[in-house]
Design a protein around this motif. Structure first.
Motif, PDB file in Angstrom:
ATOM      1  N   LYS A 199       0.838  -1.192   0.000  1.00  0.00           N
ATOM      2  CA  LYS A 199       0.000   0.000   0.000  1.00  0.00           C
ATOM      3  C   LYS A 199       0.876   1.247   0.000  1.00  0.00           C
ATOM      4  N   GLU A 200       0.331   2.308  -0.591  1.00  0.00           N
ATOM      5  CA  GLU A 200       1.048   3.571  -0.633  1.00  0.00           C
ATOM      6  C   GLU A 200       0.252   4.610   0.140  1.00  0.00           C
ATOM      7  N   TYR A 201       0.973   5.492   0.853  1.00  0.00           N
ATOM      8  CA  TYR A 201       0.333   6.421   1.781  1.00  0.00           C
ATOM      9  C   TYR A 201       0.769   7.855   1.508  1.00  0.00           C
ATOM     10  N   TYR A 202      -0.006   8.799   2.035  1.00  0.00           N
ATOM     11  CA  TYR A 202       0.393  10.201   1.979  1.00  0.00           C
ATOM     12  C   TYR A 202       1.687  10.395   2.772  1.00  0.00           C
ATOM     13  N   ASN A 203       2.459  11.388   2.355  1.00  0.00           N
ATOM     14  CA  ASN A 203       3.698  11.731   3.042  1.00  0.00           C
ATOM     15  C   ASN A 203       3.356  12.612   4.250  1.00  0.00           C
ATOM     16  N   THR A 204       3.369  12.042   5.444  1.00  0.00           N
ATOM     17  CA  THR A 204       2.986  12.801   6.640  1.00  0.00           C
ATOM     18  C   THR A 204       4.093  13.725   7.136  1.00  0.00           C
ATOM     19  N   ASP A 205       5.291  13.610   6.577  1.00  0.00           N
ATOM     20  CA  ASP A 205       6.382  14.514   6.963  1.00  0.00           C
ATOM     21  C   ASP A 205       6.309  15.834   6.205  1.00  0.00           C
ATOM     22  N   LEU A 206       5.643  15.832   5.061  1.00  0.00           N
ATOM     23  CA  LEU A 206       5.561  17.015   4.221  1.00  0.00           C
ATOM     24  C   LEU A 206       4.142  17.590   4.303  1.00  0.00           C
ATOM     25  N   THR A 207       3.860  18.293   5.400  1.00  0.00           N
ATOM     26  CA  THR A 207       2.545  18.902   5.613  1.00  0.00           C
ATOM     27  C   THR A 207       2.717  20.293   6.224  1.00  0.00           C
ATOM     28  N   LEU A 208       1.698  21.121   6.058  1.00  0.00           N
ATOM     29  CA  LEU A 208       1.717  22.451   6.657  1.00  0.00           C
ATOM     30  C   LEU A 208       1.680  22.358   8.178  1.00  0.00           C
ATOM     31  N   TYR A 209       0.998  21.357   8.699  1.00  0.00           N
ATOM     32  CA  TYR A 209       0.954  21.120  10.151  1.00  0.00           C
ATOM     33  C   TYR A 209       2.371  20.936  10.706  1.00  0.00           C
ATOM     34  N   LYS A 210       3.180  20.111  10.045  1.00  0.00           N
ATOM     35  CA  LYS A 210       4.559  19.883  10.479  1.00  0.00           C
ATOM     36  C   LYS A 210       5.401  21.152  10.313  1.00  0.00           C
ATOM     37  N   LYS A 211       5.146  21.910   9.243  1.00  0.00           N
ATOM     38  CA  LYS A 211       5.905  23.142   9.015  1.00  0.00           C
ATOM     39  C   LYS A 211       5.613  24.163  10.110  1.00  0.00           C
ATOM     40  N   TYR A 212       4.363  24.294  10.523  1.00  0.00           N
ATOM     41  CA  TYR A 212       4.013  25.238  11.583  1.00  0.00           C
ATOM     42  C   TYR A 212       4.641  24.827  12.916  1.00  0.00           C
ATOM     43  N   ILE A 213       4.756  23.530  13.160  1.00  0.00           N
ATOM     44  CA  ILE A 213       5.440  23.061  14.367  1.00  0.00           C
ATOM     45  C   ILE A 213       6.923  23.443  14.300  1.00  0.00           C
ATOM     46  N   GLU A 214       7.518  23.249  13.134  1.00  0.00           N
ATOM     47  CA  GLU A 214       8.927  23.598  12.933  1.00  0.00           C
ATOM     48  C   GLU A 214       9.166  25.096  13.161  1.00  0.00           C
ATOM     49  N   LEU A 215       8.227  25.927  12.728  1.00  0.00           N
ATOM     50  CA  LEU A 215       8.355  27.382  12.876  1.00  0.00           C
ATOM     51  C   LEU A 215       8.057  27.856  14.289  1.00  0.00           C
ATOM     52  N   GLY A 216       7.402  27.017  15.089  1.00  0.00           N
ATOM     53  CA  GLY A 216       7.008  27.421  16.430  1.00  0.00           C
ATOM     54  C   GLY A 216       5.627  28.044  16.488  1.00  0.00           C
ATOM     55  N   ALA A 217       4.944  28.154  15.345  1.00  0.00           N
ATOM     56  CA  ALA A 217       3.590  28.703  15.322  1.00  0.00           C
ATOM     57  C   ALA A 217       2.611  27.756  16.005  1.00  0.00           C
ATOM     58  N   ILE A 218       2.923  26.480  15.992  1.00  0.00           N
ATOM     59  CA  ILE A 218       2.224  25.479  16.804  1.00  0.00           C
ATOM     60  C   ILE A 218       3.242  24.963  17.813  1.00  0.00           C
ATOM     61  N   THR A 219       2.954  25.093  19.102  1.00  0.00           N
ATOM     62  CA  THR A 219       3.940  24.757  20.126  1.00  0.00           C
ATOM     63  C   THR A 219       3.986  23.267  20.407  1.00  0.00           C
ATOM     64  N   GLU A 220       5.080  22.840  21.020  1.00  0.00           N
ATOM     65  CA  GLU A 220       5.224  21.434  21.408  1.00  0.00           C
ATOM     66  C   GLU A 220       4.144  21.021  22.401  1.00  0.00           C
ATOM     67  N   ALA A 221       3.746  21.957  23.266  1.00  0.00           N
ATOM     68  CA  ALA A 221       2.766  21.646  24.309  1.00  0.00           C
ATOM     69  C   ALA A 221       1.367  21.420  23.755  1.00  0.00           C
ATOM     70  N   GLU A 222       1.079  21.943  22.576  1.00  0.00           N
ATOM     71  CA  GLU A 222      -0.289  21.861  22.049  1.00  0.00           C
ATOM     72  C   GLU A 222      -0.406  21.054  20.755  1.00  0.00           C
ATOM     73  N   LYS A 223       0.710  20.630  20.182  1.00  0.00           N
ATOM     74  CA  LYS A 223       0.667  19.983  18.879  1.00  0.00           C
ATOM     75  C   LYS A 223      -0.105  18.666  18.899  1.00  0.00           C
ATOM     76  N   ASN A 224      -0.171  18.003  20.060  1.00  0.00           N
ATOM     77  CA  ASN A 224      -0.909  16.737  20.168  1.00  0.00           C
ATOM     78  C   ASN A 224      -2.305  16.918  20.750  1.00  0.00           C
ATOM     79  N   GLY A 225      -2.728  18.181  20.944  1.00  0.00           N
ATOM     80  CA  GLY A 225      -4.063  18.434  21.477  1.00  0.00           C
ATOM     81  C   GLY A 225      -4.028  18.868  22.926  1.00  0.00           C
ATOM     82  N   GLY A 226      -5.187  18.790  23.573  1.00  0.00           N
ATOM     83  CA  GLY A 226      -5.304  19.208  24.959  1.00  0.00           C
ATOM     84  C   GLY A 226      -6.761  19.269  25.375  1.00  0.00           C
TER      85      GLY A 226
END
Length: 485
Positions: A199-226
């Motif tokens: 099976k072939e899957y979407y690339n989960t490493d190449l997403t805007l969600y991951k980019k915002y985490i990298e930039l700090g716009a989404i923090t480590e404390a909230e990236k998994n929810g709350g």
């Protein structure tokens, strides 16, 4: 896509014809009343741009007692259980609403569970979050390009209870409590069959969600929810003659909404809705001009990422109350397209009853509602992390040349190839944010069809076009329950 639109309007025409043969004058209908129980049940066989086809069922249960409160019910129970084929979203919903359970007090309570394995995250601050449709869910098993740049997952549980009590004629106090639990993460992709048995899957490493985490716009404390526990309190002024679809009156709310768990914040919310009877005495009833002016803004603290899409409401008219865009605020945009700390918007529409009739001892009417929506950001969200971003360095991992070659190899991809070449010409820098657009004015227009039973159970189908071209989700179709406001 267009076939589904044709089916929708052909069905509408058939219902109009049936209604014309069974016409009941508005005056005659007003003399009669409903008593006891009334049930509305429909399959959720719908389609939307964001989520695809919907399968399941939804409905309302009304209890009118001896009919003395008709058309308002003594008790109303709403529910839904559904699944969406494109986004794989699952929704479960149960709600209760009554002005008569507790004397002189209104009670509105609900439990909602929603699972979004392929939820779309478009970035912060609406117009500034540059959108590229070519990067939205491109599957190409032949060349191995599985990119869903705007994809992530979320799992939500919400439990709420809101109360209103009388202060004076038409003026109520309001207070409530809302509990939220969020789980966020990468897309949960079921995959597609590739070469051989793999099976072939979407690339989960190449997403805007991951980019915002990298930039700090989404923090480590909230990236998994709350979790959040919101308390709200304010005033409600209400002179509507009928709640579900008013002919006249004002419905206004002003209140504060704050989180007391984890990352704390306080929001100010104000809504003004006005329903004006137009004295053109059509057989099915007078037309109504309705408009809503609304504003919501964080005035203290900062909203965590997992709560930024929430729109606090004292009375829930629909299952979902979130995001600026789609059926709840500005129609014609993708779901949750504008995520920001402050937003002001307006909705205007003309509601025209075409015909009313009695069928199976139930009272029906059919109406059209042409509309115009508009909005603007009043307080951006986390711009310090984004204003200097020109491109997403992660896009270097996507082979644009190979993807262009794939498009060129199949005539069916001609339209996509033309758009791709226009957007991804020589020197494409993968821009994901343009700070100059934050305050751009967003506006849209369209038309809707309503089919109502007993003036309360209202099925809605709407088509909208966003005239702010960078955010247009045409063809946008929203099918659900109730008027928007």
């Amino acid at each position: 896509m267009m076939t589904n639109m044709k089916k929708l309007f052909l069905t509408s025409i058939a219902l109009l014809a049936a209604g014309a043969m069974l016409t009941l004058s508005a005056q005659e209908q007003e003399k009669e009343m409903k008593t006891g129980w009334s049930f509305g049940l429909l399959p959720t066989a719908t389609w939307s741009t964001d989520n695809g086809f919907q399968a399941g069922a939804f409905g309302d249960v009304y209890y009118y007692g001896d009919g003395s409160t008709y058309p308002d019910p003594l008790h109303k129970i709403s529910w839904e259980a559904s699944y969406f084929t494109h986004s794989h979203r699952m929704r479960l919903y149960l709600a209760y609403d009554s002005k008569y359970l507790i004397p002189n007090m209104r009670v509105n309570a609900s439990v909602t569970y929603m699972n979004d394995p392929l939820y779309s995250f478009w970035g912060f601050n609406g117009p500034a979050a540059v959108q590229d449709y070519d990067l939205w869910s491109n599957r190409n098993t032949g060349a191995g390009h599985h990119l869903n740049y705007y994809g992530m997952s979320r799992d939500m549980l919400r439990i709420l209870a809101n109360f209103q009590g009388r202060i004076a004629d038409n003026l109520n106090w309001a207070a409530g409590v809302n509990f939220w639990r969020w789980k966020l993460g990468d897309m949960k992709d079921n995959g597609v069959k590739g070469t051989g048995d793999a099976k072939e899957y979407y690339n989960t490493d190449l997403t805007l969600y991951k980019k915002y985490i990298e930039l700090g716009a989404i923090t480590e404390a909230e990236k998994n929810g709350g979790t959040a526990l919101e308390l709200n309190a304010g005033l409600v002024f209400d002179t509507r003659d009928i709640e579900a679809a008013p002919n006249r009156g004002i419905w206004a709310e002003a209140y504060l909404n704050g989180n007391v768990l984890n990352q704390r914040y306080l929001k100010a919310c104000a809504y003004f809705r006005h329903y004006i009877d137009i004295p053109i005495h059509l057989p099915a009833g007078d037309p109504v001009f309705a408009y809503r002016l609304a504003w919501q803004q964080t005035i203290a603290g900062e909203t965590p990422f997992y709560m930024i899409q929430n729109i606090p409401l004292l009375v829930q008219r629909n299952m979902i109350s979130e995001g600026f865009g789609s059926s709840g605020t500005i129609r014609g945009l993708r779901e949750n397209r504008i995520l920001t700390e402050g937003f002001a918007w307006a909705n205007t529409e003309l509601r025209v009853k075409l015909v009313n009739f009695k069928l199976f001892n139930q009272y029906f009417y059919i109406a059209l509602n042409p509309f115009f929506d508009a909005g603007v950001i009043t307080k951006p969200y986390r711009t310090d992390f984004l204003k200097g971003v020109i491109n997403d360095g992660g896009l270097k991992d996507f082979d644009f040349a190979a993807y262009r070659k794939y498009l060129e190899g199949d005539p069916k991809n001609a339209a996509t190839l033309e758009r791709f070449n226009k957007v991804h010409g020589a020197g494409y820098d993968g821009k994901i944010y343009d700070a100059a657009r934050v305050k751009d004015f967003v506006y849209s227009g369209g038309i809707g069809l309503k089919i109502a039973m007993n003036q309360n159970f209202i099925v809605s189908a709407e088509y909208a076009h966003c005239f702010y071209t960078p955010m247009n989700a045409d063809p946008w179709i929203g099918i659900g329950m109730n008027y928007q406001f």
